[in-house]
Design an enzyme around this catalytic site. Sequence first.
Site, PDB file in Angstrom:
ATOM      1  N   HIS A 160      19.803   2.845 -21.286  1.00 31.79           N
ATOM      2  CA  HIS A 160      18.911   3.215 -20.178  1.00 31.79           C
ATOM      3  C   HIS A 160      19.386   2.580 -18.868  1.00 31.79           C
ATOM      4  O   HIS A 160      18.601   2.000 -18.121  1.00 31.79           O
ATOM      5  CB  HIS A 160      17.465   2.819 -20.493  1.00 31.79           C
ATOM      6  CG  HIS A 160      16.806   3.763 -21.438  1.00 31.79           C
ATOM      7  ND1 HIS A 160      15.636   3.472 -22.098  1.00 31.79           N
ATOM      8  CD2 HIS A 160      17.145   5.007 -21.847  1.00 31.79           C
ATOM      9  CE1 HIS A 160      15.300   4.494 -22.872  1.00 31.79           C
ATOM     10  NE2 HIS A 160      16.203   5.439 -22.729  1.00 31.79           N
ATOM     11  N   HIS A 219       9.932  13.132 -22.605  1.00 28.00           N
ATOM     12  CA  HIS A 219       9.692  12.829 -24.017  1.00 28.00           C
ATOM     13  C   HIS A 219       8.325  13.426 -24.298  1.00 28.00           C
ATOM     14  O   HIS A 219       7.297  12.782 -24.122  1.00 28.00           O
ATOM     15  CB  HIS A 219       9.724  11.315 -24.280  1.00 28.00           C
ATOM     16  CG  HIS A 219      11.071  10.713 -24.006  1.00 28.00           C
ATOM     17  ND1 HIS A 219      11.282   9.383 -23.790  1.00 28.00           N
ATOM     18  CD2 HIS A 219      12.306  11.283 -23.913  1.00 28.00           C
ATOM     19  CE1 HIS A 219      12.578   9.162 -23.575  1.00 28.00           C
ATOM     20  NE2 HIS A 219      13.209  10.301 -23.633  1.00 28.00           N
ATOM     21  N   ARG A 227      27.802  10.592 -24.266  1.00 26.57           N
ATOM     22  CA  ARG A 227      26.652  11.340 -24.821  1.00 26.57           C
ATOM     23  C   ARG A 227      26.739  12.770 -24.269  1.00 26.57           C
ATOM     24  O   ARG A 227      27.169  12.966 -23.119  1.00 26.57           O
ATOM     25  CB  ARG A 227      25.322  10.684 -24.412  1.00 26.57           C
ATOM     26  CG  ARG A 227      24.107  11.437 -24.897  1.00 26.57           C
ATOM     27  CD  ARG A 227      22.776  10.659 -24.846  1.00 26.57           C
ATOM     28  NE  ARG A 227      22.313  10.326 -23.511  1.00 26.57           N
ATOM     29  CZ  ARG A 227      22.431   9.114 -22.956  1.00 26.57           C
ATOM     30  NH1 ARG A 227      22.990   8.118 -23.604  1.00 26.57           N
ATOM     31  NH2 ARG A 227      21.993   8.896 -21.727  1.00 26.57           N
ATOM     32  N   ASP A 274       0.814  -1.224   0.000  1.00 29.61           N
ATOM     33  CA  ASP A 274       0.000   0.000   0.000  1.00 29.61           C
ATOM     34  C   ASP A 274       0.845   1.271   0.000  1.00 29.61           C
ATOM     35  O   ASP A 274       0.369   2.344   0.334  1.00 29.61           O
ATOM     36  CB  ASP A 274      -0.979  -0.009   1.186  1.00 29.61           C
ATOM     37  CG  ASP A 274      -0.257  -0.054   2.514  1.00 29.61           C
ATOM     38  OD1 ASP A 274       0.987  -0.233   2.523  1.00 29.61           O
ATOM     39  OD2 ASP A 274      -0.929   0.094   3.554  1.00 29.61           O
ATOM     40  N   HIS A 319      14.433  14.713 -28.871  1.00 27.34           N
ATOM     41  CA  HIS A 319      12.979  14.582 -28.722  1.00 27.34           C
ATOM     42  C   HIS A 319      12.440  15.891 -28.169  1.00 27.34           C
ATOM     43  O   HIS A 319      13.184  16.689 -27.583  1.00 27.34           O
ATOM     44  CB  HIS A 319      12.653  13.417 -27.763  1.00 27.34           C
ATOM     45  CG  HIS A 319      13.441  13.481 -26.481  1.00 27.34           C
ATOM     46  ND1 HIS A 319      13.061  14.277 -25.434  1.00 27.34           N
ATOM     47  CD2 HIS A 319      14.608  12.895 -26.109  1.00 27.34           C
ATOM     48  CE1 HIS A 319      13.964  14.145 -24.450  1.00 27.34           C
ATOM     49  NE2 HIS A 319      14.919  13.330 -24.835  1.00 27.34           N
ATOM     50  N   HIS A 362      20.635   5.611 -31.181  1.00 29.53           N
ATOM     51  CA  HIS A 362      19.375   6.314 -30.855  1.00 29.53           C
ATOM     52  C   HIS A 362      19.258   7.570 -31.710  1.00 29.53           C
ATOM     53  O   HIS A 362      20.167   7.905 -32.457  1.00 29.53           O
ATOM     54  CB  HIS A 362      19.312   6.638 -29.355  1.00 29.53           C
ATOM     55  CG  HIS A 362      20.462   7.471 -28.856  1.00 29.53           C
ATOM     56  ND1 HIS A 362      20.601   8.805 -29.144  1.00 29.53           N
ATOM     57  CD2 HIS A 362      21.530   7.153 -28.076  1.00 29.53           C
ATOM     58  CE1 HIS A 362      21.682   9.276 -28.563  1.00 29.53           C
ATOM     59  NE2 HIS A 362      22.287   8.293 -27.915  1.00 29.53           N
ATOM     60  N   GLU A 366      21.151  15.368 -28.557  1.00 26.86           N
ATOM     61  CA  GLU A 366      21.889  14.446 -27.700  1.00 26.86           C
ATOM     62  C   GLU A 366      22.558  13.291 -28.459  1.00 26.86           C
ATOM     63  O   GLU A 366      22.231  12.123 -28.240  1.00 26.86           O
ATOM     64  CB  GLU A 366      20.954  13.878 -26.624  1.00 26.86           C
ATOM     65  CG  GLU A 366      19.619  13.351 -27.145  1.00 26.86           C
ATOM     66  CD  GLU A 366      18.774  12.743 -26.021  1.00 26.86           C
ATOM     67  OE1 GLU A 366      19.291  11.897 -25.274  1.00 26.86           O
ATOM     68  OE2 GLU A 366      17.603  13.135 -25.916  1.00 26.86           O
ATOM     69  N   GLU A 423      24.157  16.137 -24.078  1.00 30.07           N
ATOM     70  CA  GLU A 423      22.746  16.482 -24.319  1.00 30.07           C
ATOM     71  C   GLU A 423      22.411  17.862 -23.771  1.00 30.07           C
ATOM     72  O   GLU A 423      22.670  18.148 -22.595  1.00 30.07           O
ATOM     73  CB  GLU A 423      21.838  15.440 -23.628  1.00 30.07           C
ATOM     74  CG  GLU A 423      20.363  15.771 -23.734  1.00 30.07           C
ATOM     75  CD  GLU A 423      19.455  14.674 -23.190  1.00 30.07           C
ATOM     76  OE1 GLU A 423      19.883  13.938 -22.280  1.00 30.07           O
ATOM     77  OE2 GLU A 423      18.317  14.562 -23.680  1.00 30.07           O
ATOM     78  N   TYR A 443      28.824   4.836 -28.392  1.00 28.05           N
ATOM     79  CA  TYR A 443      28.882   3.805 -27.348  1.00 28.05           C
ATOM     80  C   TYR A 443      29.637   2.603 -27.918  1.00 28.05           C
ATOM     81  O   TYR A 443      29.209   2.012 -28.910  1.00 28.05           O
ATOM     82  CB  TYR A 443      27.455   3.399 -26.935  1.00 28.05           C
ATOM     83  CG  TYR A 443      26.568   4.607 -26.698  1.00 28.05           C
ATOM     84  CD1 TYR A 443      26.523   5.230 -25.457  1.00 28.05           C
ATOM     85  CD2 TYR A 443      25.814   5.153 -27.747  1.00 28.05           C
ATOM     86  CE1 TYR A 443      25.733   6.363 -25.257  1.00 28.05           C
ATOM     87  CE2 TYR A 443      25.041   6.284 -27.559  1.00 28.05           C
ATOM     88  CZ  TYR A 443      24.993   6.887 -26.317  1.00 28.05           C
ATOM     89  OH  TYR A 443      24.218   8.003 -26.121  1.00 28.05           O
ATOM     90  N   ASP A 491      16.505  18.104 -19.301  1.00 30.92           N
ATOM     91  CA  ASP A 491      17.092  16.806 -19.684  1.00 30.92           C
ATOM     92  C   ASP A 491      18.520  17.054 -20.164  1.00 30.92           C
ATOM     93  O   ASP A 491      18.719  17.507 -21.289  1.00 30.92           O
ATOM     94  CB  ASP A 491      16.216  16.205 -20.806  1.00 30.92           C
ATOM     95  CG  ASP A 491      16.643  14.807 -21.202  1.00 30.92           C
ATOM     96  OD1 ASP A 491      17.515  14.235 -20.533  1.00 30.92           O
ATOM     97  OD2 ASP A 491      16.093  14.298 -22.201  1.00 30.92           O
ATOM     98  N   ASP A 506      22.970  11.343 -17.104  1.00 29.27           N
ATOM     99  CA  ASP A 506      21.815  11.889 -17.811  1.00 29.27           C
ATOM    100  C   ASP A 506      20.789  12.177 -16.728  1.00 29.27           C
ATOM    101  O   ASP A 506      20.136  11.259 -16.217  1.00 29.27           O
ATOM    102  CB  ASP A 506      21.311  10.846 -18.821  1.00 29.27           C
ATOM    103  CG  ASP A 506      20.173  11.368 -19.682  1.00 29.27           C
ATOM    104  OD1 ASP A 506      19.543  12.366 -19.305  1.00 29.27           O
ATOM    105  OD2 ASP A 506      19.915  10.748 -20.732  1.00 29.27           O
TER     106      ASP A 506
HETATM  107  N1  GLY Z   1      16.755  11.143 -20.325  1.00 30.37           N
HETATM  108  C1  GLY Z   1      16.087  10.479 -21.349  1.00 30.37           C
HETATM  109  C2  GLY Z   1      16.536  10.927 -22.671  1.00 30.37           C
HETATM  110  O1  GLY Z   1      17.566  11.547 -22.777  1.00 30.37           O
HETATM  111  O2  GLY Z   1      15.866  10.744 -23.640  1.00 30.37           O
HETATM  112 MN    MN Z   2      16.800  13.232 -23.829  1.00 27.88          MN
HETATM  113 MN    MN Z   3      18.549  12.608 -21.226  1.00 26.62          MN
END
Ligand code: GLY
Ligand code: MN
Ligand code: MN
Length: 431
Positions: free
Chosen positions: A238, A356, A400, A35, A349, A345, A379, A402, A383, A266, A255
């Site tokens: 992720h 997102h 990365r 709960d 976005h 990727h 971003e 971003e 990798y 972000d 990130d």
């Molecule tokens: N933090 C998620 C992305 O960069 O899309």
């Molecule tokens: Mn992002």
């Molecule tokens: Mn991000």
Amino acid sequence: MKNEFIDRRKKLGSIFPPNSAVVISGASIQLRNADSSHAFRQDSSFWYLTGFNEPESTLVLYINESQEVQSTVFVPKKDKVKEIWDGYRAGPEGAEKDHGFDQAFNNTEINEILPELLSGSHKVFYPFGKNSALDNSMVEWIKAAKSKDRHSPAIDIADAASKIGNQRLLKSAYEIEQMKKACQISAEAHVEAMRFVKSGMTEQEMEAFYLYEFAKRGGRFSAYTPIVAGGENACILHYVENCKQLNDGDLLLVDAGCEYNFYASDITRTFPVSGKFTKPQLAIYEIVLEAQVKAIEAVSVNNNVMDAQGISEKVITQGLIDLGILSGSLEDLHAAGAFKDFYMHKIGHWLGLDVHDAGDYMENNEFMQFKPGMVTTVEPGIYIPASAKVEDQWKGIGIRIEDDILVTAEGNENLTEFVPSDPREIEALMA
Ligand code: GLY
Ligand code: MN
Ligand code: MN
């Protein structure tokens, strides 16, 4: 503030057809285990149109013949005992008075009243597929509405998500102010983290540091689960386990972005735990940075979302050729998508109430053109996991970078540039 939300509802009058209804449900409390519940977070589209932050609420908008918007909201009933345990409830009266809805009811009355509101409309817009219990209720409400008048027109059901999402894409001056604050808080946290990190610390210690730096500046919640990835963990896109030790020689990819007054930021930065990049790390870093700088330059009203993507792919492909990681011509390798083994990727976005964010990426069968008031992330990343068939020196490097970019009439504004991405500036900050 109340007027900002009233104006957003009014605008829908010109987006949805006359004699249509729009039904948007708010969020419910979500349990984590047994709960114990997660902290409540209102549904973003519901918040966008109401500014009302109580769970189990529903908004119904009726767009009449003259395209005026009439708003009805269903909210939790006033309840002395529940309010002692869980806090204040506005009830229907408070909701009408403080939020400017045309009418408000207890949510316990929704099954009787909602079909009446839908009866007579030609089309009902609703974001299908988010919650199956609600989808079922929607079908029942529409059946009940149809049965009220056998001679009324048929009611079509259509998806509301795209139309509301595309309105959310274009941020108002007020929204841009909130997003700038969210971005600045997160950027400052990244700067402090670069100063703070030391070999021997753990990823979760760094995660906690970010959350503290966000909260102390007014951003209590993270906009998404932070990715705090030391060394090769950065190659798991992720990665959220955030539990390993950080060592000299590792890069740390973080990130992390806070939510401020419902708006997300972000940011990703990748920096050396020791404060100094190794030569191979720097070589890869410089490619990602060039891809990011050039992709950011492409965020302007003259371009569409795919232009920035293509630029980043080409810079990364050329950089990997220069280092001997890919071999062949730029054109052939790009056409074959060879970069996808290392950059898998997309460039970014939409960003807003959700990390997102809502909003389409295509418009009239073309990629969406950037317009002033849109906010996008940029971003790119490279990798190279240990399993890759490359020279040993490149193995385990994941990078990365971003930033959050506001499209303006003249070009763009980088809302997160406060945190350095130039490797020399990062090393100087960490010295
Ligand atoms: N933090 C998620 C992305 O960069 O899309
Ligand atoms: Mn992002
Ligand atoms: Mn991000």
